[in-house]
Enzyme design. Structure first.
Site: not given
Ligand code: IDP
Ligand code: MG
Length: 140
Positions: A9, A49, A112, A115, A126
């Site tokens: 990212k 997304y 984070n 992905h 994807e």
């Molecule tokens: P994942 O990437 O671990 O599968 P997902 O729940 O699919 O997590 O969410 C996709 C992406 O959205 C996350 O990797 C993160 O960048 C963002 N995200 C998820 N939950 C939150 C949140 O509560 N606040 C802000 N960003 C979030």
């Protein structure tokens, strides 16, 4: 053998973590099948997304994901989808296990660093989002 779509990212690319992140995947036996650096438009990030469109973080996430270049890649290996998810760690770096990429490098729940596709169905959508059949075949 299984394939999965991984993105480094904008926070990871910006901090020069591309090599470190790829090394961790390679050290865990995953093979890089295809790789590119691109900058998503806001619309492209929204399309990628789309499953999260009703979530409160959708607008912020897609703004962030289009804020700078990312590195997209296809990784291949035994149980690659599950393996990559384990190596990445929990969505929130504060909750991720020691040694995972998100624990090592993640900034917060949004920024984070990585992905990884969450299921074979997601990977099947994807991978072609970023890579053409030609790019995948040419890598073999
Ligand atoms: P994942 O990437 O671990 O599968 P997902 O729940 O699919 O997590 O969410 C996709 C992406 O959205 C996350 O990797 C993160 O960048 C963002 N995200 C998820 N939950 C939150 C949140 O509560 N606040 C802000 N960003 C979030
Ligand atoms: Mg997910």
């Amino acid at each position: 053998m299984e394939r999965t779509l991984v993105m480094i990212k904008p926070d990871g690319v910006e901090r020069n973590l591309v090599g470190k992140v790829i090394s961790i995947f390679e050290e865990n036996g995953l093979k890089v099948v295809a790789l590119k650096k691109v900058r998503l438009s806001k619309k492209q990030a929204e399309a990628f997304y789309i499953v999260h469109k009703e979530r409160p973080f959708y607008d912020s996430l897609t703004t962030y994901m289009s804020s700078g270049p990312i590195v997209a890649m296809v990784l291949e290996g035994e149980n690659a989808i599950k393996k990559v998810r384990e190596i990445m760690g929990a969505t929130d770096p504060a909750e991720a296990k020691e040694g995972t990429i998100r624990k090592l490098f993640g900034i917060d729940k949004e920024k984070n660093t990585v992905h990884g596709s969450d299921s074979p169905e997601s990977a099947a959508k994807e991978i072609p989002f970023f890579f053409s059949e030609f790019e995948l075949i040419a890598a073999e």
